[in-house]
Structure formats: structure tokens, C-alpha cells
Design a protein around this motif. Sequence first.
Motif, PDB file in Angstrom:
ATOM      1  N   LEU A   1       8.358 -19.176 -10.922  1.00 63.50           N
ATOM      2  CA  LEU A   1       9.633 -18.894 -11.579  1.00 63.50           C
ATOM      3  C   LEU A   1       9.845 -17.395 -11.795  1.00 63.50           C
ATOM      4  CD1 LEU A   1       9.545 -21.776 -14.214  1.00 63.50           C
ATOM      5  CD2 LEU A   1      10.911 -21.680 -12.131  1.00 63.50           C
ATOM      6  N   LEU A   2       8.795 -16.603 -11.659  1.00 62.06           N
ATOM      7  CA  LEU A   2       8.929 -15.157 -11.834  1.00 62.06           C
ATOM      8  C   LEU A   2       9.433 -14.456 -10.579  1.00 62.06           C
ATOM      9  CD1 LEU A   2       5.669 -14.406 -13.852  1.00 62.06           C
ATOM     10  CD2 LEU A   2       8.001 -14.622 -14.724  1.00 62.06           C
ATOM     11  N   VAL A   3       9.464 -15.140  -9.437  1.00 57.40           N
ATOM     12  CA  VAL A   3       9.910 -14.527  -8.185  1.00 57.40           C
ATOM     13  C   VAL A   3      11.320 -13.941  -8.315  1.00 57.40           C
ATOM     14  CG1 VAL A   3      10.472 -14.994  -5.762  1.00 57.40           C
ATOM     15  CG2 VAL A   3       8.330 -15.842  -6.731  1.00 57.40           C
ATOM     16  N   PRO A   4      12.316 -14.670  -8.852  1.00 62.46           N
ATOM     17  CA  PRO A   4      13.647 -14.064  -8.987  1.00 62.46           C
ATOM     18  C   PRO A   4      13.674 -12.855  -9.929  1.00 62.46           C
ATOM     19  CG  PRO A   4      13.784 -16.440  -9.249  1.00 62.46           C
ATOM     20  CD  PRO A   4      12.333 -16.087  -9.223  1.00 62.46           C
ATOM     21  N   VAL A   5      12.839 -12.856 -10.950  1.00 62.16           N
ATOM     22  CA  VAL A   5      12.792 -11.722 -11.876  1.00 62.16           C
ATOM     23  C   VAL A   5      12.324 -10.469 -11.139  1.00 62.16           C
ATOM     24  CG1 VAL A   5      11.711 -10.810 -13.968  1.00 62.16           C
ATOM     25  CG2 VAL A   5      12.402 -13.217 -13.874  1.00 62.16           C
ATOM     26  N   PHE A   6      11.247 -10.602 -10.351  1.00 58.56           N
ATOM     27  CA  PHE A   6      10.755  -9.453  -9.582  1.00 58.56           C
ATOM     28  C   PHE A   6      11.724  -9.063  -8.470  1.00 58.56           C
ATOM     29  CE2 PHE A   6       6.674 -10.770 -11.469  1.00 58.56           C
ATOM     30  CZ  PHE A   6       6.287  -9.548 -11.998  1.00 58.56           C
ATOM     31  N   GLY A   7      12.375 -10.036  -7.859  1.00 59.15           N
ATOM     32  CA  GLY A   7      13.360  -9.736  -6.820  1.00 59.15           C
ATOM     33  C   GLY A   7      14.540  -8.960  -7.373  1.00 59.15           C
ATOM     34  N   MET A   8      15.055  -9.404  -8.513  1.00 56.90           N
ATOM     35  CA  MET A   8      16.187  -8.735  -9.148  1.00 56.90           C
ATOM     36  C   MET A   8      15.786  -7.330  -9.617  1.00 56.90           C
ATOM     37  SD  MET A   8      18.219 -10.025 -12.545  1.00 56.90           S
ATOM     38  CE  MET A   8      16.819  -9.755 -13.618  1.00 56.90           C
TER      39      MET A   8
ATOM     40  N   VAL B   1       1.545  -8.634   3.534  1.00 54.58           N
ATOM     41  CA  VAL B   1       1.455  -8.644   2.074  1.00 54.58           C
ATOM     42  C   VAL B   1       2.084  -9.902   1.499  1.00 54.58           C
ATOM     43  CG1 VAL B   1       2.027  -7.389  -0.040  1.00 54.58           C
ATOM     44  CG2 VAL B   1       1.402  -6.124   2.013  1.00 54.58           C
ATOM     45  N   ALA B   2       3.355 -10.138   1.821  1.00 55.20           N
ATOM     46  CA  ALA B   2       4.045 -11.275   1.213  1.00 55.20           C
ATOM     47  C   ALA B   2       3.507 -12.610   1.720  1.00 55.20           C
ATOM     48  CB  ALA B   2       5.546 -11.183   1.480  1.00 55.20           C
ATOM     49  N   THR B   3       3.217 -12.699   3.013  1.00 60.22           N
ATOM     50  CA  THR B   3       2.805 -13.986   3.562  1.00 60.22           C
ATOM     51  C   THR B   3       1.310 -14.217   3.419  1.00 60.22           C
ATOM     52  OG1 THR B   3       4.643 -13.890   5.119  1.00 60.22           O
ATOM     53  CG2 THR B   3       2.889 -15.449   5.607  1.00 60.22           C
TER      54      THR B   3
ATOM     55  N   ALA C   1       3.787 -13.551  -7.576  1.00 67.34           N
ATOM     56  CA  ALA C   1       5.222 -13.656  -7.843  1.00 67.34           C
ATOM     57  C   ALA C   1       5.906 -12.305  -7.623  1.00 67.34           C
ATOM     58  CB  ALA C   1       5.466 -14.154  -9.265  1.00 67.34           C
ATOM     59  N   ALA C   2       5.242 -11.232  -8.010  1.00 69.91           N
ATOM     60  CA  ALA C   2       5.826  -9.898  -7.819  1.00 69.91           C
ATOM     61  C   ALA C   2       5.978  -9.576  -6.337  1.00 69.91           C
ATOM     62  CB  ALA C   2       4.958  -8.842  -8.499  1.00 69.91           C
ATOM     63  N   VAL C   3       4.948  -9.873  -5.555  1.00 72.73           N
ATOM     64  CA  VAL C   3       5.011  -9.595  -4.116  1.00 72.73           C
ATOM     65  C   VAL C   3       6.125 -10.404  -3.474  1.00 72.73           C
ATOM     66  CG1 VAL C   3       3.762  -9.945  -1.942  1.00 72.73           C
ATOM     67  CG2 VAL C   3       2.634  -8.830  -3.862  1.00 72.73           C
ATOM     68  N   TRP C   4       6.224 -11.679  -3.819  1.00 67.82           N
ATOM     69  CA  TRP C   4       7.274 -12.509  -3.238  1.00 67.82           C
ATOM     70  C   TRP C   4       8.655 -12.069  -3.705  1.00 67.82           C
ATOM     71  CZ3 TRP C   4       4.680 -17.965  -3.755  1.00 67.82           C
ATOM     72  CH2 TRP C   4       3.734 -18.105  -2.739  1.00 67.82           C
ATOM     73  N   GLY C   5       8.762 -11.614  -4.944  1.00 68.37           N
ATOM     74  CA  GLY C   5      10.050 -11.133  -5.439  1.00 68.37           C
ATOM     75  C   GLY C   5      10.486  -9.844  -4.762  1.00 68.37           C
ATOM     76  N   VAL C   6       9.568  -8.905  -4.600  1.00 72.24           N
ATOM     77  CA  VAL C   6       9.871  -7.640  -3.939  1.00 72.24           C
ATOM     78  C   VAL C   6      10.159  -7.873  -2.459  1.00 72.24           C
ATOM     79  CG1 VAL C   6       8.887  -5.380  -3.312  1.00 72.24           C
ATOM     80  CG2 VAL C   6       8.588  -6.277  -5.616  1.00 72.24           C
ATOM     81  N   ASN C   7       9.623  -8.937  -1.904  1.00 70.47           N
ATOM     82  CA  ASN C   7       9.826  -9.293  -0.506  1.00 70.47           C
ATOM     83  C   ASN C   7      11.308  -9.316  -0.135  1.00 70.47           C
ATOM     84  OD1 ASN C   7       8.993 -10.241   2.060  1.00 70.47           O
ATOM     85  ND2 ASN C   7       9.326 -12.337   1.425  1.00 70.47           N
ATOM     86  N   PHE C   8      12.152  -9.864  -1.007  1.00 73.24           N
ATOM     87  CA  PHE C   8      13.586  -9.936  -0.729  1.00 73.24           C
ATOM     88  C   PHE C   8      14.189  -8.537  -0.597  1.00 73.24           C
ATOM     89  CE2 PHE C   8      12.739 -14.000  -2.826  1.00 73.24           C
ATOM     90  CZ  PHE C   8      13.222 -14.860  -1.843  1.00 73.24           C
ATOM     91  N   THR C   9      13.765  -7.622  -1.446  1.00 71.74           N
ATOM     92  CA  THR C   9      14.267  -6.258  -1.391  1.00 71.74           C
ATOM     93  C   THR C   9      13.798  -5.561  -0.117  1.00 71.74           C
ATOM     94  OG1 THR C   9      14.218  -6.171  -3.793  1.00 71.74           O
ATOM     95  CG2 THR C   9      14.341  -4.075  -2.644  1.00 71.74           C
ATOM     96  N   VAL C  10      12.542  -5.737   0.238  1.00 73.12           N
ATOM     97  CA  VAL C  10      12.010  -5.118   1.452  1.00 73.12           C
ATOM     98  C   VAL C  10      12.739  -5.651   2.683  1.00 73.12           C
ATOM     99  CG1 VAL C  10       9.942  -4.902   2.909  1.00 73.12           C
ATOM    100  CG2 VAL C  10       9.768  -4.627   0.435  1.00 73.12           C
ATOM    101  N   ILE C  11      13.003  -6.936   2.714  1.00 75.78           N
ATOM    102  CA  ILE C  11      13.733  -7.520   3.845  1.00 75.78           C
ATOM    103  C   ILE C  11      15.134  -6.915   3.936  1.00 75.78           C
ATOM    104  CG2 ILE C  11      14.805  -9.637   4.712  1.00 75.78           C
ATOM    105  CD1 ILE C  11      12.321 -11.134   3.692  1.00 75.78           C
TER     106      ILE C  11
END
Length: 149
Positions: A81-88, A55-57, A13-23
Amino acid sequence: MRPAHLLLAVLVAAVWGVNFTVIEIGLGHFPPLLFSALRGLDRQGAGTVLFVAWVATVFGFGARGWLLRRHPASTVAPFSLLVPVFGMSSAALFLGESVTPLRWCAAALLTGGVALASVTPRRPAPEPAVPNRLEQPPTPQGAERRPPL
């Protein structure tokens, strides 16, 4: 779920959440179309592509599949459900985006809900209330047996 598996689910979930920031960081350096992006690919753009691709994929889906082979989907799925928390959180940390107190409160509630759901022991499934139609009660002596409906 064992603690190591819980940690892996949270890491996915952390990797997928951080993915949005990296993109978002990467899109600042090249346009979103891949072939036009590759012409002007710099070190940061290459890092973005590598993170998203590997990493993300690869790690994210690979680890999720590994967990799903060992645990029921109802145990693994809530960690999504933790993906948005890590993304934010990563957007606030790496991009300086502001996060309102209401959103931090929502993130805490969401994280607490996932934690509560993941450590609460599962109850066995209840017996079905409707009897199986194929099973018939024993027939009295002399009565004929009818096929099920």
C-alpha cells in the motif's frame, strides 16, 4: 517482524513507487516499444531500463519473496500500500508534479495505517466455534457408536 525486515519491506515499496517516476522520465527519451527504443537508446534511457529491469524487478520481487519466506503474507502484504505514496512523492520530487494537500493527508493516513498494522502484535487465532464433525464425544456404556455424517 524485525526492524531490518520492516525496513526491507518499506524499501521494496519505495523502489516500486519510484519505478513509475523513472519510467515516465525514460519514456520522454524513447518510445515505449522496446526494439524501436533500443535504436535511439541514450545514457538516460539505458539508466531507466537498468533501473526498471534490475532494481525494481529483480530486487523488488526478490526481496518480497525473501520476506514472504520468513513472514506471513498478512504481515508483508500491507507494505504494498506504500507504493502509491512513494510514486507520488518521487514524481513531486523529481518531476516537479504538484501534489494537493488532500493527497498528502491521504498519504499520511495510509502510511500511519501501515505502520500501525505492522507494529500491532498479532493475536492468536480463536478456537473454531463449530466442533470437528469427525470427533465424537465418548459414548455411554452399552450404546452403539455411529459413524460421522
